[in-house]
Design a protein around this motif. Structure first.
Motif, PDB file in Angstrom:
ATOM      1  N   GLY A 110      56.672  11.773  79.518  1.00 53.51           N
ATOM      2  CA  GLY A 110      55.908  12.947  79.122  1.00 53.51           C
ATOM      3  C   GLY A 110      56.373  13.524  77.793  1.00 53.51           C
ATOM      4  N   ALA A 120      54.760  17.042  76.596  1.00 54.56           N
ATOM      5  CA  ALA A 120      53.770  18.120  76.522  1.00 54.56           C
ATOM      6  C   ALA A 120      53.872  18.958  75.247  1.00 54.56           C
ATOM      7  N   CYS A 166      60.023  22.015  75.705  1.00 54.29           N
ATOM      8  CA  CYS A 166      59.773  21.859  77.134  1.00 54.29           C
ATOM      9  C   CYS A 166      60.715  20.776  77.654  1.00 54.29           C
ATOM     10  N   THR A 174      59.538  18.059  79.522  1.00 53.61           N
ATOM     11  CA  THR A 174      58.713  16.975  80.069  1.00 53.61           C
ATOM     12  C   THR A 174      59.136  15.578  79.613  1.00 53.61           C
ATOM     13  N   CYS A 175      60.003  15.466  78.641  1.00 56.24           N
ATOM     14  CA  CYS A 175      60.506  14.159  78.220  1.00 56.24           C
ATOM     15  C   CYS A 175      61.901  13.892  78.800  1.00 56.24           C
ATOM     16  N   GLU A 182      59.823  14.190  87.002  1.00 54.50           N
ATOM     17  CA  GLU A 182      59.256  15.297  86.224  1.00 54.50           C
ATOM     18  C   GLU A 182      58.497  14.771  85.008  1.00 54.50           C
ATOM     19  N   SER A 183      59.083  13.830  84.327  1.00 56.25           N
ATOM     20  CA  SER A 183      58.468  13.272  83.129  1.00 56.25           C
ATOM     21  C   SER A 183      57.251  12.417  83.477  1.00 56.25           C
ATOM     22  N   GLU A 190      55.278  12.795  86.068  1.00 56.37           N
ATOM     23  CA  GLU A 190      54.205  13.719  86.431  1.00 56.37           C
ATOM     24  C   GLU A 190      53.593  14.359  85.192  1.00 56.37           C
ATOM     25  N   ALA A 191      54.431  14.730  84.244  1.00 56.96           N
ATOM     26  CA  ALA A 191      53.931  15.312  82.997  1.00 56.96           C
ATOM     27  C   ALA A 191      53.063  14.306  82.251  1.00 56.96           C
ATOM     28  N   ASN A 240      49.729  14.139  83.833  1.00 61.43           N
ATOM     29  CA  ASN A 240      48.937  15.325  83.516  1.00 61.43           C
ATOM     30  C   ASN A 240      48.400  15.271  82.090  1.00 61.43           C
ATOM     31  N   GLU A 241      49.180  14.702  81.184  1.00 60.68           N
ATOM     32  CA  GLU A 241      48.766  14.587  79.782  1.00 60.68           C
ATOM     33  C   GLU A 241      47.743  13.473  79.583  1.00 60.68           C
TER      34      GLU A 241
END
Length: 118
Positions: free
Chosen positions: A32, A34, A41, A43-44, A97-98, A100-101, A104-105
């Motif tokens: 991710g 974001a 954030c 997300t990575c 977490e990444s 999922e991000a 979403n992206e």
């Protein structure tokens, strides 16, 4: 050149000076980003399981953002802030977490990397 191995996804050769996030984007590994990779954030968020000594040190800004991340470990890094300083092999596990991000992206990949409870 350094080799970055994204566990379960791909290996990529990148020049010294690249970030883990840039390496992921080169091979479409599902990391991710974001905020666009500007350390705003978490997300990575990844785990560096091998070759951490080849990367730049964590700076205070990265530590502050990691404080907001989920399941932070000693090996946790932000892909956007982890610059490769030396040739060698780096092994990276992309966090849930990444993943999922990333989904979403990129809605076309939803459910591909994480399983959703029905």
């Amino acid at each position: 050149m350094a080799i970055v191995r994204f566990k379960g996804y791909a290996d990529v050769e990148v020049p010294v000076g690249s970030s883990i996030l840039e390496a992921a984007q080169k091979v479409d590994a599902p990391e991710g980003y974001a905020c666009g990779g500007v350390c705003a954030c978490s997300t990575c968020h990844v785990y560096v399981t091998k070759g951490a000594e080849l990367l730049s040190d964590k700076e205070e800004e990265e530590e502050d953002i990691l404080d907001k991340a989920f399941d932070v470990r000693n090996s946790s890094r932000l892909g956007c802030q982890s610059k490769i300083l030396k040739d060698g092999e780096i092994e990276v596990e992309i966090t849930r977490e990444s993943l999922e991000a990333f989904e979403n992206e990129h809605p076309e990949h939803r459910g591909k990397y994480t399983k959703r409870a029905s």
